[in-house]
Design a protein around this motif. Sequence first.
Motif, PDB file in Angstrom:
ATOM      1  N   LEU A 156     -12.200  77.747 -32.914  1.00 45.61           N
ATOM      2  CA  LEU A 156     -11.935  76.473 -32.222  1.00 45.61           C
ATOM      3  C   LEU A 156     -12.802  76.264 -30.973  1.00 45.61           C
ATOM      4  O   LEU A 156     -13.299  75.157 -30.768  1.00 45.61           O
ATOM      5  N   PRO A 157     -12.992  77.305 -30.131  1.00 42.63           N
ATOM      6  CA  PRO A 157     -13.861  77.060 -28.972  1.00 42.63           C
ATOM      7  C   PRO A 157     -15.262  76.633 -29.384  1.00 42.63           C
ATOM      8  O   PRO A 157     -15.836  75.720 -28.778  1.00 42.63           O
ATOM      9  N   PHE A 158     -15.815  77.268 -30.428  1.00 45.06           N
ATOM     10  CA  PHE A 158     -17.136  76.860 -30.893  1.00 45.06           C
ATOM     11  C   PHE A 158     -17.106  75.410 -31.370  1.00 45.06           C
ATOM     12  O   PHE A 158     -17.990  74.618 -31.040  1.00 45.06           O
ATOM     13  N   GLY A 159     -16.072  75.066 -32.137  1.00 48.49           N
ATOM     14  CA  GLY A 159     -15.949  73.696 -32.632  1.00 48.49           C
ATOM     15  C   GLY A 159     -15.892  72.703 -31.486  1.00 48.49           C
ATOM     16  O   GLY A 159     -16.590  71.684 -31.487  1.00 48.49           O
ATOM     17  N   LEU A 160     -15.096  73.045 -30.469  1.00 49.53           N
ATOM     18  CA  LEU A 160     -14.932  72.132 -29.338  1.00 49.53           C
ATOM     19  C   LEU A 160     -16.246  71.976 -28.572  1.00 49.53           C
ATOM     20  O   LEU A 160     -16.633  70.854 -28.215  1.00 49.53           O
ATOM     21  N   LEU A 161     -16.946  73.086 -28.351  1.00 45.90           N
ATOM     22  CA  LEU A 161     -18.208  73.010 -27.601  1.00 45.90           C
ATOM     23  C   LEU A 161     -19.236  72.190 -28.376  1.00 45.90           C
ATOM     24  O   LEU A 161     -19.990  71.416 -27.785  1.00 45.90           O
ATOM     25  N   ILE A 162     -19.256  72.340 -29.706  1.00 44.26           N
ATOM     26  CA  ILE A 162     -20.192  71.534 -30.499  1.00 44.26           C
ATOM     27  C   ILE A 162     -19.820  70.053 -30.378  1.00 44.26           C
ATOM     28  O   ILE A 162     -20.686  69.192 -30.226  1.00 44.26           O
ATOM     29  N   MET A 163     -18.512  69.747 -30.398  1.00 39.97           N
ATOM     30  CA  MET A 163     -18.079  68.349 -30.235  1.00 39.97           C
ATOM     31  C   MET A 163     -18.543  67.793 -28.882  1.00 39.97           C
ATOM     32  O   MET A 163     -18.975  66.647 -28.790  1.00 39.97           O
ATOM     33  N   PHE A 164     -18.426  68.614 -27.820  1.00 39.25           N
ATOM     34  CA  PHE A 164     -18.913  68.169 -26.503  1.00 39.25           C
ATOM     35  C   PHE A 164     -20.384  67.819 -26.586  1.00 39.25           C
ATOM     36  O   PHE A 164     -20.824  66.784 -26.079  1.00 39.25           O
ATOM     37  N   ALA A 165     -21.150  68.711 -27.221  1.00 35.39           N
ATOM     38  CA  ALA A 165     -22.591  68.478 -27.332  1.00 35.39           C
ATOM     39  C   ALA A 165     -22.865  67.185 -28.090  1.00 35.39           C
ATOM     40  O   ALA A 165     -23.746  66.414 -27.728  1.00 35.39           O
ATOM     41  N   ILE A 166     -22.077  66.925 -29.153  1.00 38.05           N
ATOM     42  CA  ILE A 166     -22.286  65.703 -29.934  1.00 38.05           C
ATOM     43  C   ILE A 166     -22.009  64.471 -29.089  1.00 38.05           C
ATOM     44  O   ILE A 166     -22.809  63.544 -29.007  1.00 38.05           O
ATOM     45  N   PHE A 167     -20.843  64.456 -28.439  1.00 36.89           N
ATOM     46  CA  PHE A 167     -20.436  63.231 -27.752  1.00 36.89           C
ATOM     47  C   PHE A 167     -21.231  62.987 -26.475  1.00 36.89           C
ATOM     48  O   PHE A 167     -21.266  61.869 -25.979  1.00 36.89           O
ATOM     49  N   ASN A 168     -21.887  64.040 -25.953  1.00 36.26           N
ATOM     50  CA  ASN A 168     -22.753  63.803 -24.802  1.00 36.26           C
ATOM     51  C   ASN A 168     -23.972  62.978 -25.186  1.00 36.26           C
ATOM     52  O   ASN A 168     -24.591  62.347 -24.347  1.00 36.26           O
ATOM     53  N   ARG A 169     -24.332  63.021 -26.471  1.00 32.46           N
ATOM     54  CA  ARG A 169     -25.512  62.264 -26.907  1.00 32.46           C
ATOM     55  C   ARG A 169     -25.115  61.043 -27.723  1.00 32.46           C
ATOM     56  O   ARG A 169     -25.932  60.424 -28.359  1.00 32.46           O
ATOM     57  N   PHE A 170     -23.831  60.713 -27.721  1.00 35.82           N
ATOM     58  CA  PHE A 170     -23.336  59.653 -28.589  1.00 35.82           C
ATOM     59  C   PHE A 170     -23.519  58.297 -27.909  1.00 35.82           C
ATOM     60  O   PHE A 170     -23.165  58.123 -26.744  1.00 35.82           O
ATOM     61  N   ASP A 171     -24.078  57.342 -28.639  1.00 38.68           N
ATOM     62  CA  ASP A 171     -24.289  56.013 -28.074  1.00 38.68           C
ATOM     63  C   ASP A 171     -23.045  55.149 -28.292  1.00 38.68           C
ATOM     64  O   ASP A 171     -22.709  54.792 -29.418  1.00 38.68           O
ATOM     65  N   ILE A 197     -21.234  61.136 -36.686  1.00 36.72           N
ATOM     66  CA  ILE A 197     -21.194  62.552 -36.298  1.00 36.72           C
ATOM     67  C   ILE A 197     -21.115  63.485 -37.505  1.00 36.72           C
ATOM     68  O   ILE A 197     -21.086  64.700 -37.337  1.00 36.72           O
ATOM     69  N   ALA A 198     -21.114  62.935 -38.729  1.00 35.51           N
ATOM     70  CA  ALA A 198     -20.880  63.749 -39.933  1.00 35.51           C
ATOM     71  C   ALA A 198     -21.760  65.003 -40.027  1.00 35.51           C
ATOM     72  O   ALA A 198     -21.227  66.084 -40.308  1.00 35.51           O
ATOM     73  N   PRO A 199     -23.091  64.919 -39.815  1.00 35.45           N
ATOM     74  CA  PRO A 199     -23.899  66.140 -39.966  1.00 35.45           C
ATOM     75  C   PRO A 199     -23.446  67.258 -39.034  1.00 35.45           C
ATOM     76  O   PRO A 199     -23.371  68.421 -39.433  1.00 35.45           O
ATOM     77  N   SER A 200     -23.110  66.905 -37.782  1.00 36.93           N
ATOM     78  CA  SER A 200     -22.661  67.929 -36.845  1.00 36.93           C
ATOM     79  C   SER A 200     -21.301  68.481 -37.244  1.00 36.93           C
ATOM     80  O   SER A 200     -20.999  69.645 -37.001  1.00 36.93           O
ATOM     81  N   VAL A 201     -20.464  67.629 -37.866  1.00 39.74           N
ATOM     82  CA  VAL A 201     -19.162  68.106 -38.316  1.00 39.74           C
ATOM     83  C   VAL A 201     -19.344  69.132 -39.430  1.00 39.74           C
ATOM     84  O   VAL A 201     -18.618  70.126 -39.500  1.00 39.74           O
ATOM     85  N   ILE A 202     -20.350  68.917 -40.269  1.00 42.13           N
ATOM     86  CA  ILE A 202     -20.660  69.926 -41.285  1.00 42.13           C
ATOM     87  C   ILE A 202     -21.050  71.233 -40.596  1.00 42.13           C
ATOM     88  O   ILE A 202     -20.677  72.321 -41.029  1.00 42.13           O
ATOM     89  N   GLY A 203     -21.780  71.111 -39.478  1.00 37.61           N
ATOM     90  CA  GLY A 203     -22.132  72.293 -38.708  1.00 37.61           C
ATOM     91  C   GLY A 203     -20.896  73.041 -38.221  1.00 37.61           C
ATOM     92  O   GLY A 203     -20.818  74.270 -38.318  1.00 37.61           O
ATOM     93  N   ILE A 204     -19.913  72.300 -37.711  1.00 33.09           N
ATOM     94  CA  ILE A 204     -18.663  72.921 -37.256  1.00 33.09           C
ATOM     95  C   ILE A 204     -17.982  73.631 -38.417  1.00 33.09           C
ATOM     96  O   ILE A 204     -17.494  74.755 -38.286  1.00 33.09           O
ATOM     97  N   ALA A 205     -17.974  72.972 -39.586  1.00 36.14           N
ATOM     98  CA  ALA A 205     -17.342  73.567 -40.761  1.00 36.14           C
ATOM     99  C   ALA A 205     -18.024  74.881 -41.125  1.00 36.14           C
ATOM    100  O   ALA A 205     -17.366  75.897 -41.382  1.00 36.14           O
ATOM    101  N   LEU A 206     -19.359  74.856 -41.096  1.00 37.48           N
ATOM    102  CA  LEU A 206     -20.125  76.053 -41.441  1.00 37.48           C
ATOM    103  C   LEU A 206     -19.818  77.180 -40.458  1.00 37.48           C
ATOM    104  O   LEU A 206     -19.584  78.327 -40.848  1.00 37.48           O
TER     105      LEU A 206
END
Lengths: 285, 307
Positions: A156-171, A197-206
């Motif tokens: 979960l921490p990895f998932g959350l940090l990746i989400m932060f990274a995604i939304f920091n660049r989200f328009d 955000i789908a591609p990054s969500v696949i990253g979280i899944a992986l």
Amino acid sequence: MAKPRRGREPRPLGFYLLAGFFGLFVLFLYGPIATIVILSFQGPNGGLTFPMNGVSTHWFHNLFEQQAVGDFGGALTRSLTLGLIVMVVTVLFSVAAGLGFRHRFRGSGVVFYIAVASLIVPSILVSLGIGLMFNIVGFEPNWNSSALGAHLTWTLPFGLLIMFAIFNRFDRAYEEAARDLGATPWQTIRFVVLPIIAPSVIGIALFGFTLSYDEFARTLMTAGSFNTLPLEIYGMTTNVTTPVLYALGTLTTALSFLVILGALGAVLLVQRRRARQGSDAGGGV
Amino acid sequence: MTGQTQTLPAQRREGATSKRPDRTRLAAAVAPYLQVAPLTLTFAVFLLVPIATIIVVSFWDYDSIRVIPDFMLLNYEELLTSPVTWQIYLNTLKYAALTWALTLGIGFTVAYFLAFHVRSLTWQITLFMICTIPFWTSNIIRMISWIPFLGRNGLLNSTLLAMGVIDQPLEFLLFSDFSVVLAFVHLYVLFMVVPIFNSMMRIDRALVEAAVDAGATGWQVLTNVVIPLSKPGIAIGSIFVVTLVMGDFITVRLMSGGQSASVGLMMANQISLLQYPAAAANAVVLLLVVLIMVALMLRVVDIRKEL
């Protein structure tokens, strides 16, 4: 290596030194694994080291005969199932939390620091704590309850940090556009945010799957009476002295590669679909 | 923050009843809590409660078959007054320091090459992927893959013998501190490469050019521009590597062949002997040591700013 293109300045000496260093680094990463892949095809009379005593798939057959080796098939099934459950839960929880963290809410700092703490608390400590907790409450630890929880504290921490990274660049303009067109909040998420955000969500899944699939220390005290694959492998390292161990290594490595390839394929598919569908903007009716 | 409230005027225009905006506003206020709740609950149940359990149990008594609820400091007293404990902590710190220095050196060099010397983005991504792929396979498998390489009759010894560099096999290669640190570096170097690479990719290339135009040598650019701006990545990588090594027991057990000990291994042994309160006291001390080390590293950088 990237060839210097025409018209560009020539590479300085430092580049070649660093490229050489990088080459050695790659050799360092792949060399040992290549060794065990080769050795897993040892002949039936071959040992744990070179020279090769013939070439065969004997040790792969041996792996599935499960006499001395233990319940390899069961452990693999459990690990795969657990990995898939962890993957789904990690994606759901971290995407939801990522959406939540975009708004200011009381306690956001605390939750963030707990997530970071979860990363730096040594794995064996989490394992011991959950094991003790189950013990005291009187629940039987099991791979799909206590081990699931233990793995989630890692994924979960990895998932959350990746989400932060995604939304920091989200328009956010996309969302505002959807809202101006009358979309409800749910429609905005479902048809605008999630596809972007789908591609990054696949990253979280992986991440979720592989971190769980490999996790040893956090499973140690929490798996209960049935082993997961890493526990099984660990057991084998202490009492198996044949190349069957290498066969297992080769097989699990190959499986990981398949998972990565699958995930990369999924990302490419999403991007291609987007490239095809994205062009209808402005196409009119 | 402002996202949800901006929907309100639009919905009023639709001619919704006067109740509707209130409900939407309420939903907007509650939504983040609901969205974060599953994650928070998981951490509460599987991280906070277990750590509290460890702290409580560390004060309990035990005999050879069970743990006995109690309040005593004996577990800590036994732990902290034993010279073995101090030696094991020292040994673990030695592993952490060596692994940290090596992964930092290698990780920084690799990240620097990828970020500043590889020019095309496609090549950067390709080479980066090549580095990450081995990290998707099992840690234990990656550990044991060193054994046929380093062993007495291993690949390295046979090669060196054949080349005439040595007369007899080098014994220190396997089941030694050397093999433990080597395995640690192999396992964790990526945790250093990724954050440093990430920091370096964010460095504005104009800064480097400005430094060069102002007459800086390559070395001066490195020490005055690149290293200071890569600090956050270095800090994050260091936190990962140090905490992973401090808690590890399996690498130490497998790669030292039972010759060396670490704090994690000491705990694992206590667990296997069912000495849970002793293991718990050990865990509390380990946690404190790790937290102090991380706190020191966080003084260098605010990681929340860096995301």
